[in-house]
Enzyme design. Structure first.
Site, short mmCIF file in Angstrom:
data_model
loop_
_atom_site.label_atom_id
_atom_site.label_comp_id
_atom_site.label_asym_id
_atom_site.label_seq_id
_atom_site.Cartn_x
_atom_site.Cartn_y
_atom_site.Cartn_z
N GLY A 32 0.97 -1.01 -0.05
CA GLY A 32 -0.05 0.11 -0.03
C GLY A 32 0.76 1.28 0.01
O GLY A 32 0.61 2.10 -0.72
N THR A 33 1.95 1.35 0.69
CA THR A 33 2.96 2.29 0.88
C THR A 33 3.52 2.74 -0.53
O THR A 33 3.46 3.92 -0.96
CB THR A 33 4.05 1.96 1.81
OG1 THR A 33 3.52 1.59 3.19
CG2 THR A 33 5.08 3.14 1.76
N ASN B 161 -6.70 4.88 9.56
CA ASN B 161 -6.36 3.68 9.91
C ASN B 161 -6.37 3.73 11.72
O ASN B 161 -6.31 2.58 12.27
CB ASN B 161 -4.88 3.48 9.78
CG ASN B 161 -4.01 4.71 9.96
OD1 ASN B 161 -4.19 5.72 9.03
ND2 ASN B 161 -2.97 4.62 10.47
N GLN C 154 -7.51 0.83 4.20
CA GLN C 154 -8.04 0.19 5.40
C GLN C 154 -9.71 -0.20 4.95
O GLN C 154 -10.38 -0.67 5.62
CB GLN C 154 -8.31 1.38 6.59
CG GLN C 154 -6.90 1.56 7.18
CD GLN C 154 -6.46 0.50 8.10
OE1 GLN C 154 -7.46 -0.50 8.32
NE2 GLN C 154 -5.37 0.24 8.32
N HIS D 253 -2.50 -7.62 2.49
CA HIS D 253 -2.51 -8.13 3.78
C HIS D 253 -3.62 -7.43 4.65
O HIS D 253 -3.59 -8.07 6.02
CB HIS D 253 -1.04 -8.14 4.31
CG HIS D 253 -0.51 -6.68 4.76
ND1 HIS D 253 -0.72 -6.35 6.21
CD2 HIS D 253 -0.04 -5.68 3.93
CE1 HIS D 253 -0.21 -4.82 5.89
NE2 HIS D 253 0.10 -4.45 4.81
N THR E 249 9.61 -7.51 -12.62
CA THR E 249 9.21 -8.96 -13.10
C THR E 249 7.91 -9.14 -12.19
O THR E 249 8.01 -8.80 -10.68
CB THR E 249 10.10 -10.11 -12.96
OG1 THR E 249 11.06 -9.58 -13.99
CG2 THR E 249 9.86 -11.24 -13.34
N CYS F 199 3.96 5.61 13.12
CA CYS F 199 5.39 6.39 13.09
C CYS F 199 5.47 6.85 14.65
O CYS F 199 6.55 7.32 14.93
CB CYS F 199 5.20 7.84 12.37
SG CYS F 199 3.61 8.54 12.74
N1 PLP Z 1 -2.29 3.58 4.11
C1 PLP Z 1 -3.02 3.23 5.15
C2 PLP Z 1 -4.38 4.00 5.53
C3 PLP Z 1 -2.67 2.28 6.14
O1 PLP Z 1 -3.39 1.71 7.13
C4 PLP Z 1 -1.43 1.60 5.78
C5 PLP Z 1 -0.98 0.52 6.53
O2 PLP Z 1 -0.83 0.38 7.86
C6 PLP Z 1 -0.90 1.88 4.62
C7 PLP Z 1 -1.28 2.95 3.71
C8 PLP Z 1 0.65 1.34 4.18
O3 PLP Z 1 0.26 -0.09 3.62
P1 PLP Z 1 1.46 -1.27 3.54
O4 PLP Z 1 1.69 -1.88 5.02
O5 PLP Z 1 0.95 -2.33 2.46
O6 PLP Z 1 2.46 -0.62 3.10
#
Ligand code: PLP
Length: 375
Positions: free
Chosen positions: A67-68, A147, A175, A197, A233, A320
């Protein structure tokens, strides 16, 4: 052990494990020969399943590593793609974003001179004023649900308001995907991020839905996979696991939500009834899975440690700030005073949470809070 950190990550669904294992022998989906074509067809099946479930075209599905990564590609990529457009150089965001968006926006501000306007958030954790969207920007970015608190944000209104002045919108739906029905075309956002995940798929694979235009400008260069937006890939097994987890999450959504909501409400009522001076920070509309609570006079790390010693796993929800005794930026944006919000916990429930888990937590929490208050 009772696990109350489903919003951080959750156990893989059996269907996702089976799909992952079945696809794990696939080779290079980019190759022209037979094994490549086979891998490609498994990858295409996953892409089509995702597109159908999330209301978009298969070409709009970009597999990422997390997600990041999806958030980074979208926010930076849309910002750079709008360099010649009205609103160039301006970003609209919110003060409650996950660090994947928050730190990306801060980096664009520091390195590229972006000007940033934040949509204000009320005490209930919801964005409350969309006026900043009436002036064009290179990109507007908002999470669909927070989150930490689970507060669901008015993303449909954000997208409409931004569209009126031609601002592309990125939605961080990490989320939300798998927990609420989503239709990307109806929403009308330029991009949307998700992560397998969080809904019972494998860790290490995420999703970016990206319209054909405006498309994010690539941040990485290489073999041109995933429309050149995320070259490298492909992880065919990861994509298969993701698609299977999404399919099961949405098929089970009503049943799982009802069970989770019932347990979440039992937990909230139990906490409020058994502990003095509790502040519930999760306010409707919110995800059924979340319960964020502050216990003034404590600090989050002590609460986590005391619960861990008693076999209960919960977190503050603020990656964080883990290990640092400070109130989260989300509570700060909601106007919570530091002495009120410093001792907060996020309990997040999921499909495997049981009545016994909730009972076990309610049995130890009053003692844990009073121990933390006595330090
Ligand atoms: N954005 C939100 C709102 C999240 O809650 C999270 C993970 O906690 C992320 C992005 C990041 O996702 P990932 O853990 O797949 O990098």
């Amino acid at each position: 052990m009772s696990y109350f950190d489903y919003a951080a990550t959750q156990p893989m669904r059996q269907s996702a494990i089976d799909a992952w294992v079945a696809a794990s022998g696939q080779l290079n989906a980019g190759a022209q020969y037979a094994s490549g074509r086979k891998a490609r067809s498994v990858l295409d099946d996953a892409r089509e399943t995702v597109a159908e479930l999330l209301g978009c075209e298969p070409i709009e599905v970009v597999f990422t590593a997390s997600g990041t990564e999806a958030d980074n590609i979208a926010v930076q990529g849309l910002f750079h793609a709008s360099a010649e457009q009205p609103g160039a150089g301006r970003i609209i965001s919110t003060p409650i974003e996950h660090s994947a968006v928050r730190d990306t926006v801060a980096r664009l501000e520091a390195d590229h001179g972006a000007t940033v306007d934040l949509l204000p958030v009320g005490r209930d954790g919801h964005i409350e004023d969309l006026t900043a969207l009436d002036t064009p920007a290179a990109v507007a970015t908002s999470m669909w649900a927070n989150n930490e608190t689970g507060a669901i944000q008015p993303v449909e209104d954000i997208v409409k308001r931004a569209a009126a002045v031609g601002t592309p919108v990125h939605v961080d739906a990490v989320q939300v995907v798998g927990k609420l029905p989503i239709n990307f075309h109806e929403l009308g956002a330029a991009t949307l991020a998700a992560s397998a995940h969080k809904f019972g798929g494998p860790r290490g694979i995420g999703l970016l839905l990206a319209k054909r235009t405006p498309a994010p400008r690539p941040l990485m260069f290489g073999g041109g996979q995933e429309r050149g937006i995320r070259p490298g890939t492909n992880d065919v097994a990861g994509a298969s696991g993701l698609a299977a987890a999404l399919q099961e999450s949405l098929a089970q959504l009503e049943q799982e939500s009802a069970q989770i909501l019932h347990l979440r409400n039992t937990l909230r009522e139990g906490i409020v009834a058994s502990i003095d001076d509790v502040i519930v920070n999760t306010v409707e509309p919110s995800l059924d899975t979340h319960l964020h609570v502050s216990f003034p006079g404590t600090d989050g790390d002590s609460l986590i440690m005391l619960l861990d010693q008693r076999g209960i796993e919960a977190a503050t929800g603020s990656a964080c700030h883990a290990g640092v005794n400070r109130m989260s930026h989300v509570l700060e944006a909601m106007g919570v005073a530091d002495e009120q919000g410093r001792g907060s916990l996020r309990f997040t429930l999921g499909r495997l949470t049981t009545e016994d888990d909730v009972k076990q937590l309610l049995a130890v929490l009053p003692e844990v809070v009073s121990l933390a208050r006595s330090v």
